[in-house]
Every structure is written in structure tokens, then in C-alpha cells.
Design an enzyme around this catalytic site. Structure first.
Site, PDB file in Angstrom:
ATOM      1  N   SER A 213       0.840  -1.210   0.000  1.00  0.00           N
ATOM      2  CA  SER A 213       0.000   0.000   0.000  1.00  0.00           C
ATOM      3  C   SER A 213       0.864   1.244   0.000  1.00  0.00           C
ATOM      4  CB  SER A 213      -0.830  -0.028   1.292  1.00  0.00           C
ATOM      5  OG  SER A 213      -1.431   1.221   1.562  1.00  0.00           O
ATOM      6  N   HIS A 215      -0.491   3.887   1.314  1.00  0.00           N
ATOM      7  CA  HIS A 215      -1.177   4.582   2.407  1.00  0.00           C
ATOM      8  C   HIS A 215      -2.157   5.642   1.866  1.00  0.00           C
ATOM      9  CE1 HIS A 215      -0.748   5.087   6.959  1.00  0.00           C
ATOM     10  NE2 HIS A 215      -1.697   5.949   6.634  1.00  0.00           N
ATOM     11  N   ASP A 246      -3.893  -2.334  -1.469  1.00  0.00           N
ATOM     12  CA  ASP A 246      -4.883  -1.255  -1.599  1.00  0.00           C
ATOM     13  C   ASP A 246      -4.277  -0.069  -2.326  1.00  0.00           C
ATOM     14  OD1 ASP A 246      -3.598   0.505   0.228  1.00  0.00           O
ATOM     15  OD2 ASP A 246      -4.949   0.035   1.883  1.00  0.00           O
ATOM     16  N   ARG A 250     -11.328   0.640  -7.270  1.00  0.00           N
ATOM     17  CA  ARG A 250     -12.671   1.221  -7.275  1.00  0.00           C
ATOM     18  C   ARG A 250     -13.743   0.305  -7.832  1.00  0.00           C
ATOM     19  NH1 ARG A 250     -10.304   3.711  -4.340  1.00  0.00           N
ATOM     20  NH2 ARG A 250      -9.824   5.922  -4.245  1.00  0.00           N
TER      21      ARG A 250
HETATM   22  C1  FMN Z   1      -9.331   9.815   5.159  1.00  0.00           C
HETATM   23  C2  FMN Z   1      -8.348   8.693   5.221  1.00  0.00           C
HETATM   24  C3  FMN Z   1      -7.877   8.263   6.463  1.00  0.00           C
HETATM   25  C4  FMN Z   1      -6.954   7.215   6.531  1.00  0.00           C
HETATM   26  N1  FMN Z   1      -6.503   6.812   7.752  1.00  0.00           N
HETATM   27  C5  FMN Z   1      -5.602   5.797   7.829  1.00  0.00           C
HETATM   28  C6  FMN Z   1      -5.124   5.341   9.091  1.00  0.00           C
HETATM   29  O1  FMN Z   1      -5.493   5.855  10.152  1.00  0.00           O
HETATM   30  N2  FMN Z   1      -4.229   4.331   9.085  1.00  0.00           N
HETATM   31  C7  FMN Z   1      -3.789   3.726   7.937  1.00  0.00           C
HETATM   32  O2  FMN Z   1      -2.968   2.796   7.983  1.00  0.00           O
HETATM   33  N3  FMN Z   1      -4.218   4.144   6.741  1.00  0.00           N
HETATM   34  C8  FMN Z   1      -5.106   5.150   6.655  1.00  0.00           C
HETATM   35  N4  FMN Z   1      -5.559   5.550   5.430  1.00  0.00           N
HETATM   36  C9  FMN Z   1      -5.109   4.837   4.219  1.00  0.00           C
HETATM   37  C10 FMN Z   1      -6.045   3.670   3.892  1.00  0.00           C
HETATM   38  O3  FMN Z   1      -5.947   2.650   4.853  1.00  0.00           O
HETATM   39  C11 FMN Z   1      -5.696   3.030   2.537  1.00  0.00           C
HETATM   40  O4  FMN Z   1      -4.355   2.626   2.528  1.00  0.00           O
HETATM   41  C12 FMN Z   1      -5.956   3.941   1.327  1.00  0.00           C
HETATM   42  O5  FMN Z   1      -6.975   4.875   1.585  1.00  0.00           O
HETATM   43  C13 FMN Z   1      -6.323   3.095   0.128  1.00  0.00           C
HETATM   44  O6  FMN Z   1      -6.481   3.889  -1.007  1.00  0.00           O
HETATM   45  P1  FMN Z   1      -7.924   4.365  -1.576  1.00  0.00           P
HETATM   46  O7  FMN Z   1      -8.444   5.401  -0.639  1.00  0.00           O
HETATM   47  O8  FMN Z   1      -7.556   4.916  -2.896  1.00  0.00           O
HETATM   48  O9  FMN Z   1      -8.818   3.159  -1.654  1.00  0.00           O
HETATM   49  C14 FMN Z   1      -6.483   6.597   5.340  1.00  0.00           C
HETATM   50  C15 FMN Z   1      -6.978   7.037   4.099  1.00  0.00           C
HETATM   51  C16 FMN Z   1      -7.900   8.050   4.025  1.00  0.00           C
HETATM   52  C17 FMN Z   1      -8.427   8.488   2.683  1.00  0.00           C
END
Ligand code: FMN
Length: 319
Positions: A213, A215, A246, A250
Site C-alpha cells: 500500500s 497509504h 490497496d 474502485r
Molecule cells: C481519510 C483517510 C484516512 C486514513 N486513515 C488511515 C489510518 O489511520 N491508518 C492507515 O494505515 N491508513 C489510513 N488511510 C489509508 C487507507 O488505509 C488506505 O491505505 C488507502 O486509503 C487506500 O487507497 P484508496 O483510498 O484509494 O482506496 C487513510 C486514508 C484516508 C483516505
């Protein structure tokens, strides 16, 4: 409502909120469009003759799921979207036979979420105050989660645009990862692995799984997409730990690509927020269900009977 409409409505509503900027990316914003470009580089190699009736159910680290499509780690801004946002998401994911993954802050009602009966994974950040980090890991386990996640990629916290969001973090050493392993009695998942080296270290520390990922574009700018590094990671640790991917997934077509590259599960971040904002609990359930239906339709036409039978040669790469 179809996926396109749920996404449109959800994003429009969230953009109008004071926290709408959390949907954006770190610094230049490069990653989000890049994720899309990489996912779009692959098309399907159909096998229409002798088509199969596929199943999407899977079993991962002893957990039975109706679909390999799960929630990615997030807490913020879910409670600000609907009053009982986290509970709505837990119930929706249970109905869809999926898995819930929480992020920062660790939800105060984590125990109640786990009591819903959906498999729940909760993350801890590599807090600079290591005593506090270990306390978080302990609290998470006490709540009765299915797996524990450690954010190996959040050594510099998180950042959106030019604004540092999570701070007070510092990178983990291999020794510390091994210490974490000793303190976690359930499966341990390292979130945020994008290189062979890190994958090998996480496996050496005894992780049961890793999330490949970037993130959601909230840590380091100019990170690759999971599809670009999955092959080297599978080569390094495939068979030793499970892999979850991830970032920008979509539709069912995106999920198929991630699974074909060797992931066992695919996480959705922003789509969960869009579903919740657009249609509440039903919106989240519909997103998982509709993506799963799309997957099933594609699997039938490319000759994959179950998620584990999706392989790289079912994809054609653009030159
Ligand atoms: C608003 C928001 C908050 C997130 N908070 C965390 C978090 O607290 N911990 C974490 O490991 N990843 C966090 N993420 C990342 C997600 O776990 C994930 O890796 C990512 O959103 C995947 O991509 P996508 O949004 O395009 O599906 C966050 C992402 C978003 C958009």
C-alpha cells in the site's frame, strides 16, 4: 443506486464538509492519478468458451469471508460522516461478508465494533513514545480484534497537501518489529510495504501478513502503486505471509487485477467513505456487494473459478 452514482454523490457531499481535504494526497498530489494510470495499464485476456461459474468466498488466515473486498484502515473522518458512522460501517461490512479495518485514532468503541460479529482489524501507529505504542497494541487486543495491524510506513506520520496530519511517529527497527510480534498473540499484519527489503524484514519479524500500500497517498509523495511492486514482494515472501493490496481500487475490474498479481485481499479506503456519505450503512454494503458482483462477472469470462485461481497471465499489459 449504481457504483458510479454512489461514488459521485458521496464524494460531492464529503467535498462540501470541512474535512473534505482529507480525500486529497500529500504534497504534489501525484500519487492518486498515478494509481489510476497503473491500474488502467492492464486489460483482460478473455476465455469465453467453457466459461465458469465463479465463487468469491475465500478463507484468509482462518477468517472466512464472502468476498476478498475489504475495508482499508481508517477511522477518521467516519464518525463525522454519520452519527454512528463506525457502527454503520461495521454492520454494513458484516452484511456483505467482508472485514472492517480501523486506523487512527483507535476507536473508543472498538470492543462494540468487534461484538457486531464482523472480523475487525485495528492498527497502531509507530508512535515516538514506544510505551504508548505498546499500550495501544495491548488495548487493541483487549478489545477482541481478529488481527492487529502495525503501520510500518508511518514513521513520519501522515501528511495531506502541505499539512502534517499524524505526527509524533518515528520509524520502527527490525528489532522493534520483533518485539511487537512477541507482544501480539493474534495474527500481525504490517501495513505499508512497498519493497522486497521491507517485505523480507516483516517476514523475518514473524508478520502473518502485509498490506502492499502507498497509504492512500498520505505518507511519502511519489510512491509506486501496489501493482508495480507486488511481483517482487510475492517472489520474496509469497507463501510465507499473506498479501493484501490497496490504493485506488474502485471497481471489480481493479480488484481482479490486484488478485491476479498475487494479493489475497483488496482494501478500499475512500470508497467506504463515499458509500457512507451517500447512502449510510446501505451505501457501504452496496459498494462491497456491487464490486463483488462485478468481480464474479469478470471471473466467469476470464476463466477463474475462485479468487485464488486468478493469475497474472489473465491480464494483458499495455505496451
Ligand atoms: C481519510 C483517510 C484516512 C486514513 N486513515 C488511515 C489510518 O489511520 N491508518 C492507515 O494505515 N491508513 C489510513 N488511510 C489509508 C487507507 O488505509 C488506505 O491505505 C488507502 O486509503 C487506500 O487507497 P484508496 O483510498 O484509494 O482506496 C487513510 C486514508 C484516508 C483516505
Amino acid at each position: 443506486m449504481g457504483l458510479t452514482d454512489i461514488y459521485r454523490k458521496g464524494e460531492r457531499l464529503l467535498r462540501g464538509k470541512e474535512f473534505g481535504w482529507l480525500l486529497d494526497a500529500v504534497e504534489t498530489g501525484f500519487i492518486i492519478e498515478h494509481d489510476r494510470r497503473i491500474l488502467d495499464r492492464y486489460t483482460f485476456r478473455p476465455q469465453y468458451i467453457d466459461g465458469v461459474e465463479p465463487k468469491t468466498a475465500c478463507r484468509v488466515l482462518e477468517v472466512e469471508l464472502a468476498t476478498p473486498v475489504i475495508m482499508s484502515a481508517m477511522t477518521m473522518p467516519i464518525p463525522a460522516i454519520t452519527e454512528n458512522g463506525l457502527m454503520d460501517v461495521a454492520e454494513a461490512l458484516k452484511e456483505a461478508g467482508s472485514l472492517m479495518w480501523t486506523g487512527t485514532p483507535i476507536p473508543k468503541n472498538l470492543k462494540k465494533l468487534a461484538a457486531v460479529g464482523v472480523p475487525v482489524v485495528a492498527n497502531a501507529k509507530p508512535l515516538r513514545d514506544r510505551d504508548q505504542m505498546f499500550q495501544c497494541l495491548e488495548d487493541i487486543q483487549q478489545a477482541g480484534v481478529t488481527w492487529v495491524g502495525i503501520e510500518t510506513d508511518a514513521g513520519q506520520g501522515t501528511k495531506v497537501h502541505d499539512k502534517q496530519v499524524a505526527s509524533d511517529c518515528t520509524p520502527l527497527s527490525l528489532k522493534e518489529l520483533k518485539d511487537i510480534r512477541k507482544k501480539v498473540s493474534c495474527p500481525l499484519i504490517c501495513k505499508g510495504v512497498l519493497s522486497r527489503r521491507d517485505a523480507e524484514k516483516c517476514a523475518e519479524a514473524g508478520a502473518d501478513g502485509m498490506v502492499v500500500s502507498n497509504h492512500g497517498a498520505h505518507t511519502l509523495d511519489y510512491l509506486p502503486h501496489a501493482l508495480q511492486v507486488l511481483e517482487e514482494i510475492v517472489e520474496a515472501v509469497g507463501g510465507k505471509t499473506i498479501l493484501i493490496a490497496d490504493g485506488g481500487f474502485r471497481r471489480g475490474s481493479d480488484v481482479i487485477k490486484g488478485l491476479a498479481f498475487g494479493a489475497s485481499l483488496i482494501g478500499l479506503g475512500r470508497p467506504i467513505l463515499y458509500g457512507l456519505a451517500a447512502e449510510g450503512r446501505e451505501g457501504v454494503r452496496e459498494i462491497i456487494n456491487q464490486i463483488t458482483e462485478e468481480m464474479q462477472r469478470i471471473m466467469s469470462l476470464i476463466g477463474a473459478k475462485e479468487p485464488g485461481k486468478l493469475t497474472r497471465d489473465m491480464l494483458v499489459e499495455d505496451p
